[in-house]
Scaffold this motif. Sequence first.
Motif, PDB file in Angstrom:
ATOM      1  N   ARG A  15       0.645   0.642 -22.786  1.00 51.36           N
ATOM      2  CA  ARG A  15       0.547   1.390 -21.536  1.00 51.36           C
ATOM      3  C   ARG A  15      -0.851   1.997 -21.331  1.00 51.36           C
ATOM      4  NH1 ARG A  15       4.455   2.229 -18.299  1.00 51.36           N
ATOM      5  NH2 ARG A  15       6.066   2.035 -19.875  1.00 51.36           N
ATOM      6  N   PRO A  16      -1.489   2.591 -22.347  1.00 47.97           N
ATOM      7  CA  PRO A  16      -2.840   3.131 -22.120  1.00 47.97           C
ATOM      8  C   PRO A  16      -3.859   2.040 -21.748  1.00 47.97           C
ATOM      9  CG  PRO A  16      -1.900   4.078 -24.104  1.00 47.97           C
ATOM     10  CD  PRO A  16      -0.980   2.965 -23.673  1.00 47.97           C
ATOM     11  N   ILE A  17      -3.739   0.866 -22.334  1.00 47.24           N
ATOM     12  CA  ILE A  17      -4.639  -0.243 -22.002  1.00 47.24           C
ATOM     13  C   ILE A  17      -4.351  -0.733 -20.584  1.00 47.24           C
ATOM     14  CG2 ILE A  17      -5.279  -2.616 -22.572  1.00 47.24           C
ATOM     15  CD1 ILE A  17      -4.619  -1.879 -25.514  1.00 47.24           C
ATOM     16  N   ASP A  18      -3.080  -0.834 -20.241  1.00 48.42           N
ATOM     17  CA  ASP A  18      -2.706  -1.265 -18.892  1.00 48.42           C
ATOM     18  C   ASP A  18      -3.254  -0.290 -17.839  1.00 48.42           C
ATOM     19  OD1 ASP A  18      -1.353  -3.380 -20.010  1.00 48.42           O
ATOM     20  OD2 ASP A  18       0.644  -2.527 -19.701  1.00 48.42           O
ATOM     21  N   ALA A  19      -3.163   1.007 -18.127  1.00 44.49           N
ATOM     22  CA  ALA A  19      -3.667   2.010 -17.187  1.00 44.49           C
ATOM     23  C   ALA A  19      -5.188   1.914 -17.069  1.00 44.49           C
ATOM     24  CB  ALA A  19      -3.253   3.406 -17.637  1.00 44.49           C
ATOM     25  N   GLY A  28      -9.953  -4.216  -3.744  1.00 42.26           N
ATOM     26  CA  GLY A  28     -10.292  -5.119  -2.654  1.00 42.26           C
ATOM     27  C   GLY A  28     -10.577  -6.536  -3.115  1.00 42.26           C
ATOM     28  N   LYS A  29     -10.579  -6.743  -4.428  1.00 42.90           N
ATOM     29  CA  LYS A  29     -10.875  -8.069  -4.976  1.00 42.90           C
ATOM     30  C   LYS A  29      -9.642  -8.657  -5.650  1.00 42.90           C
ATOM     31  CE  LYS A  29     -15.745  -7.202  -5.534  1.00 42.90           C
ATOM     32  NZ  LYS A  29     -16.881  -7.228  -6.447  1.00 42.90           N
ATOM     33  N   THR A  30      -9.701  -9.958  -5.870  1.00 45.25           N
ATOM     34  CA  THR A  30      -8.606 -10.681  -6.520  1.00 45.25           C
ATOM     35  C   THR A  30      -8.758 -10.631  -8.032  1.00 45.25           C
ATOM     36  OG1 THR A  30      -8.459 -12.178  -4.648  1.00 45.25           O
ATOM     37  CG2 THR A  30      -7.487 -12.942  -6.698  1.00 45.25           C
ATOM     38  N   PHE A  52       2.974 -11.064 -15.274  1.00 49.45           N
ATOM     39  CA  PHE A  52       1.770 -10.309 -14.935  1.00 49.45           C
ATOM     40  C   PHE A  52       1.963  -9.560 -13.629  1.00 49.45           C
ATOM     41  CE2 PHE A  52      -2.412  -9.446 -13.319  1.00 49.45           C
ATOM     42  CZ  PHE A  52      -3.148  -9.132 -14.447  1.00 49.45           C
ATOM     43  N   ARG A  53       2.471 -10.254 -12.637  1.00 48.36           N
ATOM     44  CA  ARG A  53       2.667  -9.627 -11.328  1.00 48.36           C
ATOM     45  C   ARG A  53       3.679  -8.483 -11.395  1.00 48.36           C
ATOM     46  NH1 ARG A  53       2.325 -15.026  -7.577  1.00 48.36           N
ATOM     47  NH2 ARG A  53       0.084 -14.893  -7.213  1.00 48.36           N
ATOM     48  N   SER A  54       4.748  -8.648 -12.149  1.00 47.51           N
ATOM     49  CA  SER A  54       5.743  -7.581 -12.230  1.00 47.51           C
ATOM     50  C   SER A  54       5.215  -6.399 -13.041  1.00 47.51           C
ATOM     51  CB  SER A  54       7.061  -8.092 -12.812  1.00 47.51           C
ATOM     52  OG  SER A  54       6.949  -8.367 -14.181  1.00 47.51           O
ATOM     53  N   TYR A  59       1.370  -0.859 -11.122  1.00 43.95           N
ATOM     54  CA  TYR A  59       0.096  -0.127 -11.031  1.00 43.95           C
ATOM     55  C   TYR A  59      -0.593  -0.370  -9.687  1.00 43.95           C
ATOM     56  CZ  TYR A  59       0.499   0.641 -16.060  1.00 43.95           C
ATOM     57  OH  TYR A  59       0.914   1.030 -17.300  1.00 43.95           O
ATOM     58  N   GLY A  60       0.064  -1.073  -8.788  1.00 41.68           N
ATOM     59  CA  GLY A  60      -0.505  -1.336  -7.471  1.00 41.68           C
ATOM     60  C   GLY A  60      -1.407  -2.549  -7.412  1.00 41.68           C
ATOM     61  N   ILE A  61      -1.381  -3.371  -8.456  1.00 41.49           N
ATOM     62  CA  ILE A  61      -2.185  -4.582  -8.486  1.00 41.49           C
ATOM     63  C   ILE A  61      -1.340  -5.717  -7.918  1.00 41.49           C
ATOM     64  CG2 ILE A  61      -3.434  -6.209  -9.950  1.00 41.49           C
ATOM     65  CD1 ILE A  61      -3.732  -3.825 -11.950  1.00 41.49           C
TER      66      ILE A  61
END
Length: 66
Positions: A15-19, A28-30, A52-54, A59-61
């Motif tokens: 979780r800390p790495i993901d954050a 604004g980028k892919t 990855f998407r889920s 996190y709003g990505i």
Amino acid sequence: MKIILSGGGDPEAVRPIDAYFSDALDRGKTVLYIPVAMEAHQYTYAQCLDWFRSTYGDYGITNVEM
């Protein structure tokens, strides 16, 4: 450009790495996701992209390509 590598692991442990990853992104980028650590016989690329998407959607990505 930034490259951030993670070895995966238990969702709570990473979780800390993901954050950190999420905070480092320009929304604004892919995001280019390349699943190189998974064994092809275990998971398909489509399953990796779904994961990855889920995971990072929390996190709003949302702008992700593979």
